[in-house]
Each structure stands twice: as structure tokens, then as C-alpha cells.
Design an enzyme around this catalytic site. Structure first.
Site, PDB file in Angstrom:
ATOM      1  N   HIS A 225       0.669  -1.299  -0.054  1.00 30.65           N
ATOM      2  CA  HIS A 225       0.033  -0.050   0.025  1.00 30.65           C
ATOM      3  C   HIS A 225       0.997   0.912  -0.076  1.00 30.65           C
ATOM      4  O   HIS A 225       1.932   1.252   0.670  1.00 30.65           O
ATOM      5  CB  HIS A 225      -0.935  -0.105   1.253  1.00 30.65           C
ATOM      6  CG  HIS A 225      -1.622   1.294   1.454  1.00 30.65           C
ATOM      7  ND1 HIS A 225      -2.474   2.106   0.620  1.00 30.65           N
ATOM      8  CD2 HIS A 225      -1.600   2.141   2.745  1.00 30.65           C
ATOM      9  CE1 HIS A 225      -3.012   2.915   1.355  1.00 30.65           C
ATOM     10  NE2 HIS A 225      -2.474   2.965   2.503  1.00 30.65           N
ATOM     11  N   TYR A 256      -6.282   9.161   0.948  1.00 24.95           N
ATOM     12  CA  TYR A 256      -6.452   9.983   2.292  1.00 24.95           C
ATOM     13  C   TYR A 256      -5.241  10.662   2.419  1.00 24.95           C
ATOM     14  O   TYR A 256      -4.139  10.508   1.726  1.00 24.95           O
ATOM     15  CB  TYR A 256      -6.441   9.069   3.564  1.00 24.95           C
ATOM     16  CG  TYR A 256      -5.397   7.870   3.559  1.00 24.95           C
ATOM     17  CD1 TYR A 256      -4.378   8.239   4.297  1.00 24.95           C
ATOM     18  CD2 TYR A 256      -5.473   6.686   2.670  1.00 24.95           C
ATOM     19  CE1 TYR A 256      -3.192   7.269   4.466  1.00 24.95           C
ATOM     20  CE2 TYR A 256      -4.423   5.742   3.204  1.00 24.95           C
ATOM     21  CZ  TYR A 256      -3.189   6.250   3.832  1.00 24.95           C
ATOM     22  OH  TYR A 256      -2.160   5.256   4.083  1.00 24.95           O
ATOM     23  N   ASP A 551     -28.104 -19.551  18.268  1.00 25.41           N
ATOM     24  CA  ASP A 551     -29.533 -20.295  18.245  1.00 25.41           C
ATOM     25  C   ASP A 551     -29.323 -21.698  17.468  1.00 25.41           C
ATOM     26  O   ASP A 551     -29.053 -21.586  16.328  1.00 25.41           O
ATOM     27  CB  ASP A 551     -30.576 -19.468  18.065  1.00 25.41           C
ATOM     28  CG  ASP A 551     -30.817 -18.895  16.602  1.00 25.41           C
ATOM     29  OD1 ASP A 551     -29.697 -18.875  15.770  1.00 25.41           O
ATOM     30  OD2 ASP A 551     -31.981 -18.904  16.060  1.00 25.41           O
TER      31      ASP A 551
HETATM   32  C1  LIG Z   1       1.534   2.486   4.215  1.00 24.28           C
HETATM   33  C2  LIG Z   1       0.780   1.945   5.323  1.00 24.28           C
HETATM   34  C3  LIG Z   1      -0.373   2.927   5.893  1.00 24.28           C
HETATM   35  C4  LIG Z   1      -1.114   2.519   6.891  1.00 24.28           C
HETATM   36  N1  LIG Z   1      -1.901   3.451   7.510  1.00 24.28           N
HETATM   37  C5  LIG Z   1      -2.889   2.955   8.542  1.00 24.28           C
HETATM   38  C6  LIG Z   1      -3.467   4.222   9.184  1.00 24.28           C
HETATM   39  O1  LIG Z   1      -3.278   5.426   8.831  1.00 24.28           O
HETATM   40  N2  LIG Z   1      -4.421   3.918   9.992  1.00 24.28           N
HETATM   41  C7  LIG Z   1      -4.365   2.814  10.594  1.00 24.28           C
HETATM   42  O2  LIG Z   1      -5.136   2.421  11.453  1.00 24.28           O
HETATM   43  N3  LIG Z   1      -3.688   1.437  10.094  1.00 24.28           N
HETATM   44  C8  LIG Z   1      -2.874   1.849   8.962  1.00 24.28           C
HETATM   45  N4  LIG Z   1      -2.169   0.861   8.278  1.00 24.28           N
HETATM   46  C9  LIG Z   1      -2.262  -0.486   8.674  1.00 24.28           C
HETATM   47  C10 LIG Z   1      -1.626  -0.720  10.056  1.00 24.28           C
HETATM   48  O3  LIG Z   1      -0.065  -0.149   9.933  1.00 24.28           O
HETATM   49  C11 LIG Z   1      -1.626  -2.235  10.547  1.00 24.28           C
HETATM   50  O4  LIG Z   1      -2.539  -2.957  10.151  1.00 24.28           O
HETATM   51  C12 LIG Z   1      -1.046  -2.640  11.962  1.00 24.28           C
HETATM   52  O5  LIG Z   1       0.070  -1.580  12.198  1.00 24.28           O
HETATM   53  C13 LIG Z   1      -0.623  -4.006  12.338  1.00 24.28           C
HETATM   54  O6  LIG Z   1      -0.290  -4.254  13.737  1.00 24.28           O
HETATM   55  P1  LIG Z   1       0.166  -5.181  14.164  1.00 24.28           P
HETATM   56  O7  LIG Z   1       0.645  -5.331  15.325  1.00 24.28           O
HETATM   57  O8  LIG Z   1      -0.821  -6.431  13.819  1.00 24.28           O
HETATM   58  O9  LIG Z   1       1.443  -5.736  13.321  1.00 24.28           O
HETATM   59  P2  LIG Z   1       2.903  -5.510  13.016  1.00 24.28           P
HETATM   60  O10 LIG Z   1       3.037  -3.942  13.468  1.00 24.28           O
HETATM   61  O11 LIG Z   1       3.495  -5.868  11.801  1.00 24.28           O
HETATM   62  O12 LIG Z   1       3.546  -6.340  14.166  1.00 24.28           O
HETATM   63  C14 LIG Z   1       3.724  -7.558  14.027  1.00 24.28           C
HETATM   64  C15 LIG Z   1       5.057  -8.072  14.668  1.00 24.28           C
HETATM   65  O13 LIG Z   1       5.133  -9.267  14.625  1.00 24.28           O
HETATM   66  C16 LIG Z   1       6.708  -9.724  14.438  1.00 24.28           C
HETATM   67  N5  LIG Z   1       6.745 -11.030  14.185  1.00 24.28           N
HETATM   68  C17 LIG Z   1       6.642 -11.487  12.973  1.00 24.28           C
HETATM   69  N6  LIG Z   1       6.788 -12.876  13.099  1.00 24.28           N
HETATM   70  C18 LIG Z   1       7.528 -13.207  14.346  1.00 24.28           C
HETATM   71  C19 LIG Z   1       8.188 -14.329  14.665  1.00 24.28           C
HETATM   72  N7  LIG Z   1       8.165 -15.209  14.255  1.00 24.28           N
HETATM   73  N8  LIG Z   1       8.849 -14.140  15.855  1.00 24.28           N
HETATM   74  C20 LIG Z   1       8.862 -12.965  16.511  1.00 24.28           C
HETATM   75  N9  LIG Z   1       8.403 -11.888  15.885  1.00 24.28           N
HETATM   76  C21 LIG Z   1       7.683 -11.748  14.965  1.00 24.28           C
HETATM   77  C22 LIG Z   1       7.129  -8.697  13.648  1.00 24.28           C
HETATM   78  O14 LIG Z   1       8.518  -8.497  13.656  1.00 24.28           O
HETATM   79  C23 LIG Z   1       6.254  -7.420  14.102  1.00 24.28           C
HETATM   80  O15 LIG Z   1       6.889  -6.524  14.699  1.00 24.28           O
HETATM   81  C24 LIG Z   1      -1.170   1.188   7.247  1.00 24.28           C
HETATM   82  C25 LIG Z   1      -0.447   0.155   6.765  1.00 24.28           C
HETATM   83  C26 LIG Z   1       0.478   0.569   5.750  1.00 24.28           C
HETATM   84  C27 LIG Z   1       1.302  -0.646   5.256  1.00 24.28           C
END
Ligand SMILES: Cc1cc2nc3c(=O)[nH]c(=O)nc-3n(C[C@H](O)[C@H](O)[C@H](O)COP(=O)(O)OP(=O)(O)OC[C@H]3O[C@@H](n4cnc5c(N)ncnc54)[C@H](O)[C@@H]3O)c2cc1C
Length: 823
Positions: A225, A256, A551
């Protein structure tokens, strides 16, 4: 690093940090959070999200998760820096259709308790001077929306959790998850193994990979994205505050915007979905910046930039100094994946935006610690999908489509086009011959109406003779006319006046058998199931809080064998989880190998009886009983039940006899004027009869007494899940009740989720709505405070910004004594 923890959380993005914080607040402190990246800018999606928080959502659950999130982030600070900036949001209407849709959106906000208003272009310009107000029809303004600093919020939550004893480890990658006897045992990292009672996966785009370590399919796809930031703009010279402008959505161009001090940020969904295979995500040491960032692809941004300049002319000469293709998760229905997987103790909080991260952490902690969340999470349940939804092909196709449609105006009945057809009943070819217009549900092709019934359309323009005259001619227009046909009304009346065949095959069916079957079902349900063989019982399944989980209709086929009709895969998983481990109960789903025709209408007996030597008389085959019979040559199980409120039977047979059964019934029905009926009529019929629809009229936020299902509760039958909570409810009484309302103008139509009001006070929202073609009234159901629940009370319903008068009615409107069912 320790060797045991009560809970191990995988992932220290915003979701993992929020879950850890909430678990600690609830007293669960033996919690370890592991992340493969550095803390707290871990390299995941949270590390680069610009953090726009728009709370409004057609889904009540999603809107309330974001409201909880805003409350949480607003309380947080890190090094005296706020984690949330409530600058407000504007969604601008570029197209006239968007302006109409924003009116609908304001209705959602009112229904879900969020303050919002519609403003004219001049007011929008006053709020954001960079905006060219000549380009828009108006805007939808939410004052409490704003910007979240996800990394800052994550760290602040982590610090609070650490203060309670939670441990966080960066640079610690989970490489294996040990599972045995269907339960999670431990996680393995290069730094050591941690035995755990419970593991929570908050791994964002890595979810499918981490899930596969435990054999759990996590149906999401990472999608690229685009986001870009400008160099300083002359119009913002000297601005040092992080953000003061309202955030903006330009949904007609899938874009946005937000201010970054003296620069501007632009996000775009305009391009074709750029999917990434979960296994292709780069490792930290291979990534130029961080693993969740891909190289910017300018060719996908060019058109978006032109649209940005059109709306915000100040951007015209700006240079883009920061450009990314970031990755985040898309699921087949764009909703998160929450809850305990089929592996005991292995929980998931995946595909969550920053917007919902605070609330998701809270509800997942409630669910883990208290056994049930306080919000209805049915739409987000990891177990909501049918088996096909785990296939990579489906996840890719639907994930891509969700990306394309992320800002589209979506009608509640809009159908997905691909991949279809996925699942068809044995009657599919016949339904096609009859001109079925198919809607899709859980992969099944389900006729919504039949074009060959068009010749009966005239019947809805005359007064029905059944119950109450006169019927009002319903001519729908605009939004309400989409995915609708007057043929639905004709099928409705044909069912009330003659007889109709309904394909009930997609109804999820389970067989529960074994010496422990009765005791098992008794523990999961509210009603008394210890009834003679051949009995059919309607019952609720509750969660620990006494909320309605589902249900179900239970038919006792044998001393130790029951057929259970329920609402989907999440019921199967729930029941499996409660199976006794002594092997005394066998549970299997029978949906796919069987099929069902509902034969309903006053002439149902005239249709079925000549086809069978079995006795279908009222005396021999009374209401709410089941018999094994033959219909023609087809061996069948017949249940004398009806969700449409007429005499008739659900007739089940195995899939191989399905076509023969349909043809036999169809031929016999011809001289009686039988028709095939679709889901459109089915829903209108059930509402006229006051039958509750799970997921709309009832879910875990409501208990059976509020939902008008107190008759299914037998508190004295012995222990069952939710009983204690329900006993307390019964003692203190309820404060709200599901009510039937009729619109004062019978030609007016609402579709559901609209706010119900008394002047300025929001009383509730419409849970179900439809037109009652036999009673000639436009019907809406919704929960009202008790003081509004008496028949005759006047209220209003808001639909696309207009108020419609409505009156609370005695229910059900159709056949209140149930005489037709028992005839
Ligand atoms: C360009 C962009 C813009 C966005 N803008 C917005 C916005 O404006 N508003 C909004 O609400 N959302 C936005 N989003 C979406 C949002 O960023 C994500 O949905 C959200 O940050 C996900 O959070 P998370 O904690 O689930 O994942 P992440 O932040 O990805 O955290 C997952 C973590 O798991 C860790 N991990 C993975 N595998 C392992 C493993 N095997 N062992 C240990 N650790 C592991 C990773 O290192 C990572 O730190 C945007 C996304 C993008 C890409």
C-alpha cells in the site's frame, strides 16, 4: 530469558503491545512478548503506519473497537509526547453518490454512539484551508477522529505492562511452536524454548507463517500500500506542531491525507492490488529499510498524485521526499481474525489496523481472562470461515478484492463476483432452469428470487386475503431497490397462500451421538433437550456472560443421536472445544453430504402426503416433531418446523437423493401452484412472523430475556454454560427489549442498522428490517429501553438523513397465535 510463561505473545507491534497491556491490567502478569525485530520500531506495519484513525464503520463491532482505541490512546503519553492527536476527520464527497452515502454513514455513527456531522463545502474549507471546496459536495466530519502515533503508543503500552511484570524481548524470532494433544505447549526461539499455557499470535503480515508453525491457517494476505510525504509546503511555513489539520479521506479517488508539521502525507489505494506471498517477506538483514517495506513503484502513484493536487492545490509544486510501498494484511472479508484457533491455547489477533489496536487488545484480554469478550466479536471470529476460505487461492482473490473495494460504496447486499460458484446444492441445476438470481453465503449459491416467478408479480399489487388488508404497493427506488425485486413479494404471498419449496441445504448441520450426547448438549444449551425421541427443540447457546452465542434447533433422532441445525463453523468449533475427553460423544458435520428442502405453506400437507405412505396428519406428525420417512423413493428425515411461519416440513436427505427429492416435490406441487422461493422472501416471511435472526437480532451482547427468547431458558434443568449469569439477569430484570416496530408510512423502507430516535436521544438501532407483504407493513426490529417498549409508543428511524415515524407494535404481526403452524 525465562523458560515458562503463562502467556507468550508473538509480535510487539501495536496489537501485541496492546494485548500485553490489557492482560497485565487484568492481573495476568506472567506474560512474555517476543519480537524478531528491535523494540519498538520492530520493522512491522506499525513501524511505518501514518496512523490515521477514522472510527466510523458499517460494522458496529469495528466502530466500537475504534472508539475504545481512541479512548485508550488518548490517555497515553511517552516522554511527555501524546500518542493521539484528536484533530478530527473529514470524508469529502466528490461524487453526488458519495454525499448520499455519507448521510447513511452518519446514521451508522448515530447508531453506534459516535458524534459526527455533515458539513457544507464552505465549512469544510474553514476546517482545512488547503482544500479546494469547489470540488466537493460536502463532507462528513467526526471531531474525535485523529492521528495515532503507533510506535509511541506501543511503547507506552509496553512500559505500563512492564511495570506490572510483563517481559519484552526484541531480536527474538519464534521459529517453532510445539503442539501436542491438540494443545499448544511452547514456543521455540534461537535464544531458548518457553513453555506456555497460552500463545497469542500478533504477528501482522507474518501471521500465516507463524500460524503454520502450529498447523493453524491464518487466512490473510499481505498487500502493498502506497504512502508518500512531501517536502515542506510554503503554505505551512513555520508550522512545527506534529498535526493540527483534520485528516481527510477522498474515497471517490481511494485516497487519504494527513499533515506532518509543515509537510503533507498522501496515501493511495488507487492501484491494482500488489499482493505479497507471506513466505516472500524479506528478513530484517535482507531489507534495505525494514521487512514490511517494499520498493516504491512510481507508476502506481502517478494518477493518485494528480487527484491529490486537484483536491489540495497547495500540493501542486511539492516534491515527494518519502515514498513507500508498505505492507499490511487483508482478509477475505476485510475484518480481523480474533480468538482461539482450533489448537487449544493458541490464540490469534491478526489483520488489525492501528485504528482498532487498542480495542482489540482489550477484548482479546477479556476473552482470554474472563472466558468471553464484552463486545460481539462474531464478525471477527477466527473460526468464522468455511474450509475453502483457508485456500491460498481464495485468500488471494478475496484479499485483492477487499483492497480494491476498501473505500467503495458497498451495498449491504452487494455480491462478490469471484470466486464463484464454490458450493452448490443438488438442486442447483433446477434452480438455474427456474431463473434463480443467486446470492452467495458462506460459499453457497443461494437463490434470492426466481425470475420465472415474474408472472406472479401482479399478486403483490392486490390486497392479500390472508391476514390483514390492504397491502401497500411497494415500489422501491434508489438504494433500497438495489439487489431487490418485486418478485420477492410475489414469492412471499405464494408461500402464505399456497405452498413453496425453499432450498435449506446451506444451513449448517451437525450430528451429535454417543452415550454422553444428551448430557453434552444439555450443558451447551438453555432449553430442556431431555425429551422423547422424535422431539424437536429450539434453544440458545450462551457464552459465560449469558450472551447469545448462537441459536440452534435440536432434533432427537434416537436415544443417543441428535441432529443440530446451527449458524456456522464457529458453532462447530465451540462445540468441539467442549467435547468431553472420555470419548463418550461423537460430533460430525453433515452439511455437505446432505441437503434439505423446506416445503411450506397452507398446502404443504396436500403436496407431501400423496408422496408418502407415512402419516403427515397433524395428529400423527405434530408441530416440532421429527420422523424418518420416505418421500417418493427418497429416504428422508422430516422436521415439522418452519422459519416462515406456515404449515410444513424441512425434508432432509443425503446429497445423492437430492435431485430426485426436488423433482418429486416439484412435480407434485405443480397442480397446487407450488413455486420455488428465494432467500428474499424467506427473510421477509420470518420477520413478519417475528423470528429472530442470529447475528442481527441477537448475538453475545444480548441475553435471551432481552431478545424475547426467555421461553428457551430452563434455569432449573441443571448446569449449562451461561446459566449463572442468566440467573442474575433474571433476578435483576432487563432494561431493554427487542421490539417490533412498523413504519407509519407503509411505503417507506429501511434496511437495517439505522438509528432509532426519540427527538435527539438515540434509543437503539434497527437490527432487522423488511417489508411484510402479507401484513402490508414496513417492519423494523430493534432493542429499545423498556420505557419505550410498550405497543403504541411513537419513535423515529433515520434513513439517509431523513426521519421516518414508526410505532412499536405487538408481535408477531403475522399469525400471533401460531394457528397456521399447528394446522
Ligand atoms: C503504508 C501503510 C499505511 C497504513 N496506514 C494506516 C493508518 O493510517 N491507520 C491505521 O489504522 N492503519 C494503517 N495501516 C495498517 C496498520 O499499519 C497495521 O494494520 C497495523 O500496524 C498492524 O499491527 P500489528 O501489531 O498487527 O502488526 P505489526 O506492526 O506488523 O507487528 C507484528 C510484529 O510481529 C513480529 N513477528 C512476526 N513474526 C515473528 C516471529 N516469528 N517471531 C517474533 N516476532 C515476529 C514482527 O516483527 C512485527 O513486529 C497502514 C499500513 C500501511 C502499510
Amino acid at each position: 530469558m525465562q523458560t515458562h510463561a503463562q502467556v507468550v505473545i508473538i509480535g510487539a507491534g501495536i496489537v501485541g503491545c496492546s494485548a500485553a497491556y490489557h492482560l497485565a491490567r487484568k492481573g495476568w502478569r506472567d506474560v512474555v512478548v517476543l519480537d524478531q525485530g528491535p523494540l519498538f520500531e520492530t520493522g512491522g506495519s506499525s513501524s511505518h503506519a501514518p496512523g490515521l484513525v477514522f472510527q466510523t464503520n458499517a460494522s458496529k463491532t469495528m466502530c466500537q473497537l475504534s472508539q475504545r482505541t481512541v479512548r485508550l490512546y488518548s490517555e497515553l503519553a511517552l516522554d511527555d509526547q501524546p500518542c493521539f492527536y484528536p484533530v478530527g476527520s473529514m470524508e469529502v464527497a466528490y461524487m453526488p453518490e458519495r454525499w448520499e452515502d455519507l448521510k447513511r454513514k452518519r446514521g451508522f455513527a448515530t447508531s453506534w454512539g459516535l458524534e459526527a456531522e455533515l458539513i457544507d463545502p464552505a465549512e469544510a474549507r474553514r476546517k482545512l484551508s488547503l482544500l479546494d471546496d469547489s470540488k466537493i459536495h460536502g463532507a462528513y466530519f467526526v471531531p474525535s477522529d485523529g492521528i495515532a502515533r503507533a510506535v509511541r503508543a506501543g511503547e507506552a503500552l509496553a512500559n505500563a505492562a512492564r511495570a506490572q511484570g510483563v517481559a519484552f524481548f526484541g531480536h527474538t524470532r519464534v521459529t517453532a511452536i510445539d503442539v501436542s494433544n491438540g494443545r499448544v505447549q511452547a514456543v521455540v526461539t534461537p535464544q531458548g524454548r518457553i513453555a506456555a499455557d497460552l500463545v497469542l499470535i500478533c504477528a501482522g503480515i507474518w501471521g500465516p507463517r507463524v500460524g503454520s508453525l502450529a498447523g493453524v491457517k491464518i487466512p490473510l494476505t499481505p498487500v502493498q500500500h502506497q504512502y508518500a510525504k512531501t517536502a515542506p509546503l510554503p503554505e505551512l511555513a513555520g508550522e512545527t506542531r506534529e498535526v493540527v489539520h483534520p485528516i481527510v479521506r477522498h474515497q471517490d479517488k481511494a485516497m487519504y491525507f494527513r499533515q506532518h508539521a509543515n509537510c503533507y502525507g498522501v496515501g493511495s489505494y488507487q492501484h491494482e492490488p500488489l499482493l505479497v506471498e507471506p513466505d516472500a517477506i524479506r528478513r530484517h538483514d535482507e531489507s534495505p529499510i525494514m521487512p514490511s517495506l517494499m520498493e516504491f513503484t512510481p507508476e502506481h502513484f502517478a494518477n493518485a498524485w494528480a487527484c491529490a493536487v486537484e483536491l489540495l492545490p497547495a500540493l501542486r509544486d511539492a516534491e515527494l521526499t518519502y515514498k513507500i510501498n508498505g505492507m499490511f494484511s487483508f482478509t477475505p472479508d476485510s475484518l480481523p481474525l480474533l480468538g482461539e484457533s482450533h489448537v487449544g491455547g493458541l490464540w490469534v489477533a491478526e489483520a488489525v489496523w492501528v485504528t482498532h489496536g487498542g480495542g482489540v487488545g482489550e477484548v482479546i484480554a477479556e476473552w482470554i481472562v474472563e472466558g468471553a469478550p464484552s463486545l460481539d466479536l462474531r464478525e471477527c471470529d477466527i473460526n468464522r470461515f468455511e474450509p475453502h476460505a483457508a485456500s491460498p487461492a481464495y485468500v488471494r482473490a478475496r484479499g485483492a478484492q477487499q483492497y480494491r473495494e476498501v473505500y467503495d460504496i458497498i451495498h449491504p447486499l452487494q455480491q462478490m463476483e469471484q470466486p464463484r460458484p464454490l458450493r452448490v446444492s443438488p438442486f442447483y441445476t433446477r434452480q438455474k432452469e427456474l431463473g434463480a438470481v443467486f446470492f452467495e453465503g458462506r460459499g453457497w449459491e443461494r437463490p434470492q428470487w426466481f425470475t420465472t416467478n415474474d408472472d406472479r408479480r401482479g399478486t403483490i399489487y392486490r390486497a392479500p386475503t390472508i391476514y390483514r388488508a390492504p397491502a401497500v404497493v411497494v415500489r422501491r427506488s434508489g438504494w433500497a431497490a438495489r439487489f431487490w425485486s418485486p418478485i420477492i413479494g410475489a414469492e412471499h404471498l405464494a408461500t402464505r397462500e399456497q405452498v413453496a419449496l425453499y432450498d435449506m441445504t446451506p444451513l449448517t448441520r451437525l450430528e451429535v451421538s454417543g452415550r454422553g450426547a444428551l448430557a453434552f448438549l444439555q450443558r451447551l444449551t438453555t432449553n430442556q433437550l431431555d425429551k422423547p425421541i422424535g422431539s424437536v427443540v429450539y434453544s440458545c447457546m450462551l457464552d459465560e456472560r449469558g450472551g447469545i452465542r448462537s441459536d440452534i434447533t435440536v432434533a432427537r433422532l434416537d436415544e443417543r443421536r441428535f441432529q443440530v441445525a446451527c449458524n456456522g463453523p464457529q458453532d462447530l468449533v465451540w462445540m468441539r472445544r467442549h467435547l468431553p475427553d472420555d470419548g463418550s460423544v461423537e460430533l460430525r458435520e453433515t452439511t455437505a453430504g446432505t441437503c434439505c428442502v423446506g416445503v411450506w405453506g397452507p398446502r404443504a400437507r396436500d403436496l407431501v402426503q400423496p408422496l408418502s405412505d407415512d402419516d403427515f396428519s397433524n395428529a400423527a406428525f405434530p408441530y416440532f416433531t421429527a420422523r424418518q420417512v420416505f418421500v417418493g423413493e427418497a429416504p428422508a428425515l422430516a422436521l415439522r418446523v418452519s422459519y416462515v411461519g406456515e404449515l410444513g416440513w424441512e425434508i432432509y436427505t443425503t446429497a445423492d437423493y437430492g435431485l430426485r427429492l426436488w423433482d418429486t416435490l416439484w412435480e407434485a406441487g405443480k397442480p397446487l401452484g407450488a413455486i420455488a422461493g428465494g432467500r428474499g422472501a424467506f427473510d421477509a416471511l420470518r420477520l413478519e412472523k417475528g423470528y429472530r435472526l442470529w447475528g442481527s437480532d441477537m448475538h453475545t451482547e444480548y441475553n435471551p430475556y432481552e431478545a424475547g427468547l426467555g421461553f428457551t431458558v430452563k434455569l432449573d434443568k441443571g448446569e449449562f454454560i451461561g446459566r449463572e449469569a442468566l440467573a442474575r439477569v433474571k433476578e435483576r430484570g432487563v432494561a431493554r427489549k427487542l421490539c417490533c416496530m412498523t413504519l407509519d408510512d407503509p411505503a417507506a423502507v429501511v434496511l437495517g442498522k439505522e438509528p432509532i430516535l426519540d427527538g435527539k436521544r438515540t434509543l437503539g438501532y434497527v437490527t432487522s428490517a423488511n417489508y411484510g407483504y402479507a401484513v402490508g407493513q414496513s417492519i423494523a426490529y430493534g432493542y429499545l429501553p423498556l420505557e419505550y417498549a410498550a405497543a403504541g409508543t411513537k419513535i423515529e428511524i433515520e434513513y439517509f438523513g431523513a426521519r421516518y415515524g414508526a410505532t412499536v407494535a405487538m408481535e408477531p404481526l403475522y399469525d400471533p397465535k401460531g394457528a397456521r403452524l399447528r394446522s
